[in-house]
Design an enzyme around this catalytic site. Sequence first.
Site, PDB file in Angstrom:
ATOM      1  N   ALA A 183     -41.342  -3.917 -40.088  1.00  0.00           N
ATOM      2  CA  ALA A 183     -40.720  -5.075 -39.438  1.00  0.00           C
ATOM      3  C   ALA A 183     -40.884  -6.284 -40.347  1.00  0.00           C
ATOM      4  CB  ALA A 183     -41.344  -5.331 -38.068  1.00  0.00           C
ATOM      5  N   GLY A 223     -33.569 -12.621 -44.774  1.00  0.00           N
ATOM      6  CA  GLY A 223     -33.084 -11.294 -45.144  1.00  0.00           C
ATOM      7  C   GLY A 223     -33.405 -11.053 -46.605  1.00  0.00           C
ATOM      8  N   SER A 224     -32.464 -11.416 -47.465  1.00  0.00           N
ATOM      9  CA  SER A 224     -32.711 -11.296 -48.903  1.00  0.00           C
ATOM     10  C   SER A 224     -33.874 -12.190 -49.330  1.00  0.00           C
ATOM     11  CB  SER A 224     -31.458 -11.680 -49.686  1.00  0.00           C
ATOM     12  OG  SER A 224     -30.409 -10.770 -49.438  1.00  0.00           O
ATOM     13  N   ARG A 284      -5.948  22.574 -49.596  1.00  0.00           N
ATOM     14  CA  ARG A 284      -4.787  21.793 -49.142  1.00  0.00           C
ATOM     15  C   ARG A 284      -3.631  21.914 -50.143  1.00  0.00           C
ATOM     16  NH1 ARG A 284      -1.747  19.353 -45.162  1.00  0.00           N
ATOM     17  NH2 ARG A 284      -1.092  17.240 -45.748  1.00  0.00           N
ATOM     18  N   GLN A 343      -9.988   9.251 -49.513  1.00  0.00           N
ATOM     19  CA  GLN A 343      -8.638   9.163 -50.086  1.00  0.00           C
ATOM     20  C   GLN A 343      -8.073  10.560 -50.353  1.00  0.00           C
ATOM     21  OE1 GLN A 343      -7.086   6.285 -50.430  1.00  0.00           O
ATOM     22  NE2 GLN A 343      -5.216   7.022 -51.401  1.00  0.00           N
ATOM     23  N   GLU A 365     -32.954  -2.636 -47.761  1.00  0.00           N
ATOM     24  CA  GLU A 365     -33.966  -2.636 -48.839  1.00  0.00           C
ATOM     25  C   GLU A 365     -33.601  -3.619 -49.945  1.00  0.00           C
ATOM     26  OE1 GLU A 365     -36.870  -0.838 -48.301  1.00  0.00           O
ATOM     27  OE2 GLU A 365     -35.769  -0.672 -46.438  1.00  0.00           O
ATOM     28  N   GLY A 366     -32.877  -4.654 -49.588  1.00  0.00           N
ATOM     29  CA  GLY A 366     -32.429  -5.655 -50.556  1.00  0.00           C
ATOM     30  C   GLY A 366     -30.997  -5.380 -50.955  1.00  0.00           C
ATOM     31  N   THR A 367     -30.103  -6.332 -50.736  1.00  0.00           N
ATOM     32  CA  THR A 367     -28.699  -6.134 -51.099  1.00  0.00           C
ATOM     33  C   THR A 367     -28.572  -5.853 -52.597  1.00  0.00           C
ATOM     34  OG1 THR A 367     -28.328  -8.471 -51.604  1.00  0.00           O
ATOM     35  CG2 THR A 367     -27.989  -7.780 -49.312  1.00  0.00           C
TER      36      THR A 367
END
Length: 379
Positions: free
Chosen positions: A124, A131-132, A268, A336, A363-365
């Site tokens: 936590a 955040g960052s 396909r 795609q 876990e960090g941007t």
Amino acid sequence: MIEANLTPEELDILQYVREFAQREVKPLAREIDRKKEVPEKLINRMNEMGLFASYIPKEYGGAGLSFSFLARVIEELSRACASTALVLDGALTLFADPLIMFGSEKLKQKYLTRVAKGAIGGLALTETGAGSDAAAIRTSARKEGDHYIINGSKIFISNGRIAKFFVVDAVTDSSKGHRGISTFVVDADSPGFRISKDLDKLGIRGSSTVELEFHDVKVPLENLVGEENKGFKVVMETLDSGRIGIAAQAVGIAESALEEAIDYVKQRKQFGTELSNFQGLQFMLADMATDLDAAKLLTYKAAEMWDKHENAVKISSQAKLFASDAAMRITTECLQLFGGYGYTTDFDAERHMRDAKITQIYEGTNQIQRVIISKELLR
């Protein structure tokens, strides 16, 4: 096949994990996504297989297996279901690892022994305004007699509903900035501790993600992890470990997407022939496979360096950055290749893309990972 640096024993166990993931976890993955819950029977099976004990040191009831092994387990589980993998990942990289690294002997005996028996933990850290910028947390802890009193709130907490305890970061000296942060273990049944909200998410929907509140939560002095006002170091090293786990998760998601894309284009038909015969699509698969193998190599190397207690700050960020970006590229291209079918829930392509996205964020941007990598280069 690219393999991590594992012992013969670990390779044998990994084969059982792979079979379990494909036979028991994967068939439930869509249901887990739809119902937003990992079944207790799967968590119990992971415990029966010794997966929660795997990374815990032997002196605390664990198997003492390597971090490289744990990363491969996370990868294999993520190939089947990223939400299920996150239950184990959160319990070991985000809860157990900070105790292994910084916890007192008493704390390790009290909690690591329980994790080894299947009790789930979580971390936590994140708050609405932190955040960052992890140093900006506002949750506070003040010492009163033989306890700390914690007040505040946390958000985006994984394993929220199923965790028995959390590693929690709080400010113990607001005059010192990040040098005034301390780390604690808080039991989920503590008076004043409550889950205030469940968060509905784009992906990894089976993972319980919540907001937490702390109202005069009493925590024994002995539940301090490391030293008072030195919790920021605990946070940073925990995230180094956690980022390798997320890289492994990204690799697993991407691996499953690529496998399914290859199977699909072989079957396909358009314009009288299989899609696999079109060079443009062959080139897409070639790029996807190259991305995947490069992500694996970085992730396995980072895990190996962690096992050797080498400085893994840069490579853990590199692994997380590259693997998560690769996972988004691969899962997007996978969808795609499935065309209109990929946009439906009849196939797993859309779920893989949704699950992959979070690996670029938590876990960090990935923007923060680039900050970390560049700082390490310029030291």
